[in-house]
Design a protein around this motif. Sequence first.
Motif, PDB file in Angstrom:
ATOM      1  N   THR A  51     -43.913 -41.163 -60.055  1.00 34.70           N
ATOM      2  CA  THR A  51     -44.326 -42.152 -59.059  1.00 34.70           C
ATOM      3  C   THR A  51     -44.180 -41.645 -57.622  1.00 34.70           C
ATOM      4  O   THR A  51     -44.185 -42.430 -56.679  1.00 34.70           O
ATOM      5  CB  THR A  51     -43.511 -43.448 -59.218  1.00 34.70           C
TER       6      THR A  51
ATOM      7  N   GLU B  72     -59.867 -45.134 -59.310  1.00 34.54           N
ATOM      8  CA  GLU B  72     -58.584 -45.025 -60.019  1.00 34.54           C
ATOM      9  C   GLU B  72     -57.487 -44.524 -59.067  1.00 34.54           C
ATOM     10  O   GLU B  72     -56.363 -45.046 -59.058  1.00 34.54           O
ATOM     11  CB  GLU B  72     -58.715 -44.066 -61.206  1.00 34.54           C
ATOM     12  N   ILE B  73     -57.796 -43.531 -58.256  1.00 34.44           N
ATOM     13  CA  ILE B  73     -56.808 -42.966 -57.339  1.00 34.44           C
ATOM     14  C   ILE B  73     -56.407 -43.989 -56.286  1.00 34.44           C
ATOM     15  O   ILE B  73     -55.214 -44.124 -55.946  1.00 34.44           O
ATOM     16  CB  ILE B  73     -57.350 -41.686 -56.685  1.00 34.44           C
TER      17      ILE B  73
ATOM     18  N   PHE C 256     -54.036 -46.479 -57.976  1.00 36.88           N
ATOM     19  CA  PHE C 256     -52.761 -45.838 -58.316  1.00 36.88           C
ATOM     20  C   PHE C 256     -51.907 -45.627 -57.068  1.00 36.88           C
ATOM     21  O   PHE C 256     -50.706 -45.912 -57.065  1.00 36.88           O
ATOM     22  CB  PHE C 256     -53.027 -44.504 -59.014  1.00 36.88           C
ATOM     23  N   GLN C 257     -52.518 -45.139 -56.000  1.00 36.25           N
ATOM     24  CA  GLN C 257     -51.759 -44.869 -54.775  1.00 36.25           C
ATOM     25  C   GLN C 257     -51.331 -46.162 -54.085  1.00 36.25           C
ATOM     26  O   GLN C 257     -50.308 -46.183 -53.391  1.00 36.25           O
ATOM     27  CB  GLN C 257     -52.590 -44.002 -53.823  1.00 36.25           C
TER      28      GLN C 257
ATOM     29  N   THR D 197     -47.136 -41.529 -53.555  1.00 37.55           N
ATOM     30  CA  THR D 197     -47.959 -40.533 -54.254  1.00 37.55           C
ATOM     31  C   THR D 197     -49.194 -40.191 -53.444  1.00 37.55           C
ATOM     32  O   THR D 197     -49.705 -41.004 -52.661  1.00 37.55           O
ATOM     33  CB  THR D 197     -48.412 -41.040 -55.634  1.00 37.55           C
TER      34      THR D 197
ATOM     35  N   ILE E  53     -52.780 -38.077 -54.511  1.00 39.28           N
ATOM     36  CA  ILE E  53     -53.566 -37.285 -55.454  1.00 39.28           C
ATOM     37  C   ILE E  53     -54.820 -36.804 -54.745  1.00 39.28           C
ATOM     38  O   ILE E  53     -55.615 -37.604 -54.239  1.00 39.28           O
ATOM     39  CB  ILE E  53     -53.926 -38.097 -56.707  1.00 39.28           C
TER      40      ILE E  53
ATOM     41  N   PHE F  52     -49.784 -40.275 -63.502  1.00 36.94           N
ATOM     42  CA  PHE F  52     -51.190 -40.641 -63.346  1.00 36.94           C
ATOM     43  C   PHE F  52     -51.875 -40.742 -64.705  1.00 36.94           C
ATOM     44  O   PHE F  52     -52.709 -41.624 -64.936  1.00 36.94           O
ATOM     45  CB  PHE F  52     -51.894 -39.625 -62.455  1.00 36.94           C
TER      46      PHE F  52
END
Length: 298
Positions: A31, A50-51, A54-55, A61, A63, A265
Motif C-alpha cells: 500500500t 484502475e490506477i 487504486f491511488q 502509492t 504507479i 496492485f
Amino acid sequence: MGSLLTASVLAITIAGCAGGSSQGGEKDTPTSGTMRISVDETYQPLIESEIRVFQSLYPKTKIIAEYKPEADCFKDMFNDSSRMIIVTRDLKEDEKEFFKKEKIRPQSLQLATDAIALIVNNSNPDSILTMDQVRKIMDGTSERKWQIVFDHQNSSTVRFIRDSINKGKPLPATTMAAKSNPEVIDHVSKNKDAIGVIGVNWISDTNDTKTIEFTNMVTTVKLRADNNTDFVKPYQFYIGMKSYPLTRGMFYILKEPYQGLGAGFATFLGGQEGQLLIGKYKLYPARLNIVFREATLK
C-alpha cells in the motif's frame, strides 16, 4: 438483455515476504511506494482508471504505467525494467522454463475475458460479417478489397489475428499500422474501405466523453460465430456467453521477490473494486461470479 445481479469475489493469495524498495527509493509495501508497470496499449483506458482508483484508496502509492505493444511489455519483464506487465496472454512454457532456470517464480492470473472489436466507417454498408468473411478479409482473399488497420505492427491484436484467424497465413500487403488505437479510429472514420482492429475497452465506457466520441466516429461490426445463428456486437453479455467469436484473455504477470506494491496492485485488480472497473469497460470479469437474468425494459 440481462442484468448483473450478484457478484462474489474470489480471493487472491499472493505469497512472499514483505519488504523491499520501490523505484522511488521509499518503503515499498502493498500500500505504499512507487512502481513502473508495462501495459499492452489496448488496455490503456481501463488501466488508467484502475490506477486512479487504486491511488485514491492508497495515497502513498504511485504507479507509473507505460503503454506499449505487447511484445515490448514482455521484453521489459525479461530485462528487469518492469516487475509487472498486463498483457493478453499468460507465459509460454519456454518462458516459464527460463524463469525456472533463473530461480524466479513469476505469478500470473487471468483478470478478464477481453474482446477484439472490428470497426468500419459509418458510411460503410458492410457492418455485419460472418467469421468466414472475416477470415477472407484478414488473409486478403475477400472479393472486396479492404485496408486492415492495426494500432502497431507488434501489437497483441496483430498476433491474435495472425494466430487465431489466419492460422499462419500472411496479412494482405495493404495492411497498415497506425501509431495508436485513437489513430486507428481516426483513420477508419475517414476511409470507407478501412476496417480497424482494436481492443473493445476503447469504445465501451459510456460514461467517458472521449469513448463516446470514438463510438460516434465509427461503426462497430456485428459478427456471427461459426457455431451460432445470431450476429452480435462485442457486448459484455455476448463476451461472457461466448457468443461473440473474437475473444481473448487479459492477464497480469508479476515478477516480485517479496510482497510489495506489485502484490498490492495485483490483489486490487482481482478484488471487487478492480473487477467492477473491468466490468465498466465492458470486458467480462474473470474473478467475479456473475449471474445473468432476463429483464423487461420499459
